[in-house]
Design an enzyme around this catalytic site. Structure first.
Site, short mmCIF file in Angstrom:
data_model
loop_
_atom_site.label_atom_id
_atom_site.label_comp_id
_atom_site.label_asym_id
_atom_site.label_seq_id
_atom_site.Cartn_x
_atom_site.Cartn_y
_atom_site.Cartn_z
N PRO A 47 -10.73 2.07 -0.99
CA PRO A 47 -10.40 3.33 -1.67
C PRO A 47 -9.54 3.11 -2.90
O PRO A 47 -8.48 2.51 -2.82
CB PRO A 47 -9.60 4.09 -0.60
CG PRO A 47 -8.98 3.02 0.24
CD PRO A 47 -9.95 1.87 0.24
N ASP A 86 -7.43 6.68 -1.76
CA ASP A 86 -6.10 6.29 -1.31
C ASP A 86 -5.12 7.23 -2.01
O ASP A 86 -4.98 7.17 -3.23
CB ASP A 86 -5.86 4.83 -1.74
CG ASP A 86 -4.71 4.20 -1.00
OD1 ASP A 86 -4.16 4.84 -0.09
OD2 ASP A 86 -4.37 3.05 -1.34
N TRP A 523 0.01 0.74 2.28
CA TRP A 523 -1.04 -0.25 2.57
C TRP A 523 -1.61 -0.07 3.97
O TRP A 523 -2.71 -0.49 4.27
CB TRP A 523 -0.51 -1.68 2.42
CG TRP A 523 -0.42 -2.07 0.99
CD1 TRP A 523 0.71 -2.15 0.22
CD2 TRP A 523 -1.51 -2.42 0.13
NE1 TRP A 523 0.38 -2.52 -1.05
CE2 TRP A 523 -0.96 -2.69 -1.13
CE3 TRP A 523 -2.89 -2.52 0.31
CZ2 TRP A 523 -1.75 -3.07 -2.22
CZ3 TRP A 523 -3.67 -2.88 -0.77
CH2 TRP A 523 -3.10 -3.15 -2.01
N GLN A 558 -7.04 -8.21 -3.98
CA GLN A 558 -7.04 -7.63 -2.63
C GLN A 558 -6.96 -8.69 -1.53
O GLN A 558 -6.93 -8.36 -0.35
CB GLN A 558 -8.26 -6.75 -2.42
CG GLN A 558 -8.32 -5.57 -3.37
CD GLN A 558 -7.10 -4.67 -3.29
OE1 GLN A 558 -6.43 -4.61 -2.27
NE2 GLN A 558 -6.77 -4.00 -4.38
N TRP A 562 -6.00 -5.34 0.44
CA TRP A 562 -6.85 -4.66 1.42
C TRP A 562 -7.57 -5.59 2.38
O TRP A 562 -7.77 -5.26 3.55
CB TRP A 562 -7.86 -3.79 0.67
CG TRP A 562 -8.52 -2.73 1.49
CD1 TRP A 562 -7.91 -1.78 2.25
CD2 TRP A 562 -9.92 -2.51 1.62
NE1 TRP A 562 -8.84 -0.99 2.84
CE2 TRP A 562 -10.09 -1.40 2.47
CE3 TRP A 562 -11.05 -3.13 1.08
CZ2 TRP A 562 -11.34 -0.90 2.81
CZ3 TRP A 562 -12.29 -2.64 1.40
CH2 TRP A 562 -12.44 -1.53 2.26
N LYS A 595 -4.93 -9.90 -19.79
CA LYS A 595 -4.96 -8.69 -18.99
C LYS A 595 -5.03 -7.49 -19.93
O LYS A 595 -4.43 -7.51 -21.00
CB LYS A 595 -3.67 -8.61 -18.17
CG LYS A 595 -3.93 -8.49 -16.69
CD LYS A 595 -2.63 -8.43 -15.94
CE LYS A 595 -2.91 -8.29 -14.46
NZ LYS A 595 -1.81 -8.68 -13.62
N LYS A 598 -1.36 -1.57 -21.62
CA LYS A 598 -0.96 -0.61 -22.65
C LYS A 598 -0.18 -1.29 -23.75
O LYS A 598 -0.35 -0.97 -24.93
CB LYS A 598 -0.10 0.48 -22.00
CG LYS A 598 -0.93 1.60 -21.41
CD LYS A 598 -0.04 2.74 -20.96
CE LYS A 598 -0.74 3.58 -19.91
NZ LYS A 598 0.18 4.14 -18.93
#
Length: 1053
Positions: A47, A86, A523, A558, A562, A595, A598
RNA sequence: GGGCCCGUAGCUUAGCCAGGUUGAGCGCACGGCUGAUAACCGUGAGGUCACGCGUUCAAAUCGCGUCGGGCCCA
């Protein structure tokens, strides 16, 4: 009926049209329904957090998921594909706090927890809707109408049930632990929520006065001066040797103790002028020392604490080799403290400020700001040996970016570390793509697994279902809402805080059962997704049928997220892994591998890409850019290449349509089986290729080698279909009658396009659908109404002919080589050549009935294939070997060289071969040479132009004859008239009137030989070709052909 | 300090698991093609496959080590 498509590939228009079609026809739902009863494929959507915006990485993630699911569905699997969201946790709390200008928990409490929770909920739901719309644009077919949401009561129950199970298995524990603590959010945070970056802190060396020895100190080093008030011990390495030294500096002398190897650097930093060694101490002896806290008079909590030295393996030979231990503020410190029964002293509160235990001098100070106070006090007490600044990696709260601190707090834990071995065992049973994601990366993470702190002191989360008796301490974990109702006799419409906080009941001892006020670590929410999405525990049937998941796929972040949380939660409740296979994918970075952030300003929004290129192009790009498990370096340029590839596919599709429509192509004519006998070798070839493609894609898909799939498809489209087959088949489409040869070509193209649209359907679902709708649904209303309802095209083995494919690739190579040879001799492809000779070096060249193709593509009249090693008649060239001629002929050597220049090489070679020597003459004088004096080289004769290919050489005979020239000129004229037809925007079948005036008589004569041919090629009903003709018609143009002026007029008849 | 991944042409990359002539796209230059054409094709220049050692008849590919980059952990 098939409709003609006009214009370029316009992805945006096409996609919005298809999206509408799917919506109106309820295609998604029907596709899923038609597979009910098939083999089950249980997919769990990791999610996304409801941030409101999807980014490129989430887009990639969903594209992978969608492609896999569409593929599985086409393979008749019944797919479970609920999307997930989530929706709890600090990120949303922080956003809502910001919107109200809240700065801490007190502001929330003042505003009202119930209202705050309500705002969080509204916020999350709104974000979810925004993101759903964005995912739909990408063509991601998940169940968006009935997603699982972590904020639903049913979901909360799944978490509750899981915790109850953990408790039953004796894996739930409350304890004092040192945790990562965010002093702003005032909550414990998980290891995985800590972000590290460089921070500049103080670096201080402190003198701890040894008890019973005058002016003697143990020297420690730390970067967190604020933890000094909490110091209770010093750790030393059991294998190190320590030294006691007397050291002098301006204004005094000290006796200092530290690791022997580190004496010199430490004294230098402390600006000592000189020192003498008083003796050494073993770690054993060190442990006998006790010392006084350096700020004993300031910190009342320190009174009564005994300060000693302890051995610990984690002490390294850095700084002083003596480590300051504050069990209330450090992980290792805490563990050592537990082992050695030290006081766990933590004079810091949840707000990051000193408590009264730290003394009135410090109480209320924010610890990070107290560093300077502590340093000043140490200095005033003459306990500071040195101070400096140090830049090092320091942890921060991943949400609010506040530097974290370590404090000992009472938290709830899952005893995951007990399960380590069983978890590793489960990991090895899971299929990982790539293999190392599990065997190396994930296993390594699990090897370091610590107990999981699941409690958070916050509001917007799943409340811990733990109630304890205020009187006797009896503990109960509630598994479901129904169970809770039974306990308290009340009914809750929403299980969130604060309603649930109010629920109490009487313990059997007569005391009051009160809920632990914490919420779950967020989590833990997603950790239970695999059963929560099956409505477990409120329903059991689905769970029995589907669990565990067949497949999940997420980014490599993850591993600690997750993948891990799910495994942990599943182990404590079911004792096994909740998923059977995992595809770990990479991150999306910018074109320089940085990466997207902003601050750099290099963020690319998926929306922007879709607006510029369309969803299919974005999909094909992210799937094909590189292997899924590697990071994707986003590049606009690469995206344009993908767009070009799909545009060519579009053109290939568009190409045949006008002809088919003109010839009233219908379902009957599309039936390939009617033309088996009329199929040409090239038809059988492209059919073989498209079936090989199906085979390759199937194989790559089974291994999740998604990049290979796009690559194979792209190669097929560009190389086989566009650059080759369509070029071959073109002339056949111009035949006017219902010729079986033409119809066979149509049927072949049709078959290839339809099969290709099915192969591409999981990856470029919109484009595939558009083509399918026109070609298949357009012809046959009884066909499945969507390409996504078709079955996955298994390769038809009877169509695959590897020998033919190999021969064709040779033909292509030879054809390219002959282009090369033509270019060398300046002979354009438009001009026919009399013959081409293929001379293989070693292996025989097998053209397998493709000679006709080769003739056409090389524009040659005759193809000759020689046996391996055989060559056309070559001219022989000689070169003198000066090194050998010189010593023998001395002063006359240069005459020999001159003689060689004019001699007949073939003759010389013959003489040398026969007698070992040859006679030459120069200006009347004769010279004898031997074989070593000359080097022979073969050279193709003037009229042959050669080029190499993988199996040997290709020789193109470029000799011109009047016949060839006549054809060449006629093709030049044809091309220019075609060009003018185009300019007039005529339809393919329109007839014209044309006049061609050629100013050169010899060339006119050559052209006249082909007059009828030219007229029929350009569909000229009236055609004049001559000298000094009157040009009439709409369009008149002057051309230059091989330096001769040719004037042409064209008009519609 | 530890784990994992990556390092191939100016750039982006394929090939690596299963050893057997480094292949493509972009860009550049020259040429060609033209009834898909705001396309397309050919040719050329450009590669110590990061480096070193080893295994092997043979290494971009396997092993060890070094350097550089990334992610994670400590």
């Amino acid at each position: 009926m098939i409709t003609e498509v006009t214009g370029q590939y316009n992805a945006q228009d096409l996609e919005s049209r298809i999206r509408q079609l799917w919506e109106e026809a309820q295609t998604y739902r029907k596709v899923r329904e038609m597979r009910v009863g098939g083999k089950k494929f249980f997919f769990v959507d990791g999610p996304p957090y409801t941030t409101g915006r999807i980014h490129l990485g989430t887009a990639w993630n969903k594209v992978i998921k969608d492609s896999v699911l569409r593929y599985k569905s086409m393979n008749c699997f019944e797919v479970k594909d609920r999307a997930g969201w989530d929706m709890h946790g600090l990120p949303i709390e922080v956003k809502v706090e910001e919107s109200f200008g809240f700065r801490n928990k007190k502001d929330i409490e003042t505003y009202g927890v119930d209202k705050f929770i309500q705002r969080c909920k509204e916020f999350a739901l709104r974000q979810k809707d925004d993101m759903t719309a964005q995912f739909k644009i990408l063509g991601a077919w998940l169940d968006w109408d009935d997603p699982y949401m972590t904020l639903k009561n049913e979901y909360l129950e799944a978490a509750w049930w899981t915790l109850k199970k953990a408790n039953e298995h004796n894996l739930l524990e409350r304890g004092l632990r040192v945790v990562n603590w965010c002093p702003r959010c005032q909550t414990a945070i998980a290891d995985s929520e800590v972000e590290y970056w460089d921070e500049t802190d103080y670096s201080i060396y402190v003198k701890f006065p040894v008890e019973g020895e005058e002016n003697t100190y143990i020297v420690i080093w730390t970067t967190t001066p604020w933890t000094i008030p909490a110091n209770v011990a010093v750790a030393v390495n059991p294998t190190f040797e320590y030294s006691k030294v007397r050291a002098w500096k301006d204004g005094g002398v000290d006796v200092l103790i530290m690791a022997s190897d580190l004496v010199e650097p430490v004294l230098k930093i402390g600006r000592y002028k000189d020192y003498e060694l008083l003796g050494t101490l073993s770690a054993e002896e060190m442990q006998k020392l006790t010392y006084t806290h350096p700020l004993l008079d300031l910190v009342p909590g320190q009174k009564g604490i005994k300060h000693g030295v302890h051995a610990a393996d984690f002490v390294t030979a850095e700084n002083t080799g003596c480590v300051h231990i504050a069990p209330g503020h450090g992980l290792e410190d805490y563990e050592l403290g537990m082992k050695k029964h030290l006081e766990i002293f933590c004079p810091v509160g949840g707000d990051g400020r000193y408590t009264e235990a730290a003394g009135e001098k410090y109480v209320g100070l924010y610890v990070k700001e107290a560093d300077t106070d502590v340093i000043r006090d140490l200095e005033e007490h003459d306990r500071l040996l040195a101070q400096g600044r140090l830049t090092h990696r320091y942890g921060h709260c991943w949400r609010c970016k506040t530097p974290i601190i370590f404090i000992a707090t009472s938290q709830w834990f899952l005893r995951i570390s007990d399960l380590r071995d069983k978890m590793l065992d489960e990991v090895s049973k899971i299929t990982w793509y790539p293999e190392w994601a599990g065997s190396a990366r994930f296993s390594d993470w699990i090897n370091n697994a610590r107990d999981w702190c699941i409690s958070r002191q916050r509001y917007w989360g799943i409340p811990l279902p733990i109630w304890t008796c205020q009187k006797c301490g009896h503990l109960e974990v509630i598994g479901t809402a129904a169970e809770l109702e039974e306990k308290c006799g009340c009914k809750l419409s929403d299980l969130h805080r604060p309603d649930v906080d109010a629920v109490t009941w009487e313990c059997s001892c007569g005391g009051k059962m009160v809920r632990s006020p914490d919420v779950f670590d967020v989590w833990f929410d997603s950790a239970v997704a695999s059963w929560a999405t099956l409505h477990f525990p409120s329903q059991e049937k689905e769970f029995q049928e589907w669990w565990p998941a067949d497949f999940i796929t997420e980014g490599h972040d993850q591993t600690r997220g997750w993948f891990y949380s799910q495994l942990g939660a599943s182990m404590v409740s079911f004792g096994r892994a909740p998923y059977k296979s995992v595809l770990m994918h990479g991150f999306t970075l910018d074109d320089q591998g940085r990466k997207m952030s902003k601050s750099i300003g290099n963020i690319v929004q998926p929306e922007e890409v879709v607006q510029k290129f369309g969803a299919d192009i974005l999909r094909a790009y992210v799937l094909g850019a590189n292997a899924p498990w590697e990071d994707l370096h986003f590049s606009w340029e690469a995206l344009e290449n993908t767009a070009r590839m799909l545009n060519i596919f579009w053109n290939a599709y568009r190409f045949a349509l006008p002809y088919m429509i003109l010839d009233r192509f219908d379902a009957e004519k599309a039936d390939l089986s009617r033309y088996e006998k009329s199929l040409r070798a090239e038809d059988r070839w492209i059919l073989s290729r498209v079936n090989s493609l199906a085979e390759d894609v199937t194989k790559s898909m089974e291994e999740y080698q998604l990049h290979r799939i796009i690559r194979s498809i792209s190669d097929f489209i560009l190389e086989d279909l566009s650059r080759w087959y369509i070029q071959l088949v073109r002339p056949r489409t111009w035949i006017e009658q219902d010729d079986p040869d033409k119809l066979a070509a149509y049927a072949t193209i049709y078959e290839v396009l339809v099969k290709l649209s099915r192969i591409m359907a999981p990856f470029t679902p919109f484009l595939s659908e558009a083509i399918y709708q026109n070609l298949v649904v357009g012809l046959n209303p009884n066909a499945p109404p969507s390409v996504h309802m078709c079955e996955w095209p298994k390769a038809d083995a009877s169509r695959i002919d590897k020998r033919l494919e190999a021969s064709m690739s040779l033909v292509r190579e030879i054809s390219e080589a002959s282009s090369n040879a033509r270019q060398k001799s300046g002979r354009k492809l438009r001009w026919p050549v009399s013959d081409i000779v293929i001379a293989p070096a070693k292996d025989a060249v097998d053209l397998d009935n493709l000679e006709f193709v080769l003739k056409g593509q090389t524009n040659s009249k005759k193809i000759t294939v020689l046996s391996p090693g055989e060559k056309p008649q070559m001219d022989l060239e000689m070169a003198p070997v000066h090194k050998k001629i010189g010593p023998v002929h001395k002063g006359e050597a240069r005459f020999v060289v001159e003689a060689l220049k004019t001699a007949n090489a073939a003759l010389v070679k013959k003489q040398l071969d026969e007698s070992g020597k040859a006679g030459l003459s120069y200006e009347g004088k004769n010279y004898d040479i031997t074989a070593e004096m000359v080097q022979f080289k073969e050279k193709p004769p003037e009229n042959l132009s050669a080029a190499e290919f993988s199996k040997g050489f290709v020789y193109v005979n470029v000799t011109l004859t009047p016949e060839l020239e006549s054809e060449g000129y006629s093709r030049e004229i044809i091309r220019r008239i075609q060009d003018m037809r185009k300019e007039l925007d005529l339809r393919v079948e329109d007839q014209i009137r044309a006049v061609v005036d050629i100013e050169s008589k010899p060339i006119l004569d050559l052209a006249l030989r082909q007059k009828d041919h030219i007229a029929s090629e350009v569909r000229a009903a009236e055609f004049e070709l001559g000298l000094g003709l009157e040009l009439k018609g709409k369009l008149v143009k002057d051309w230059e052909i091989e330096g001769v002026c040719v004037r042409i007029s064209v008009d519609r008849k």
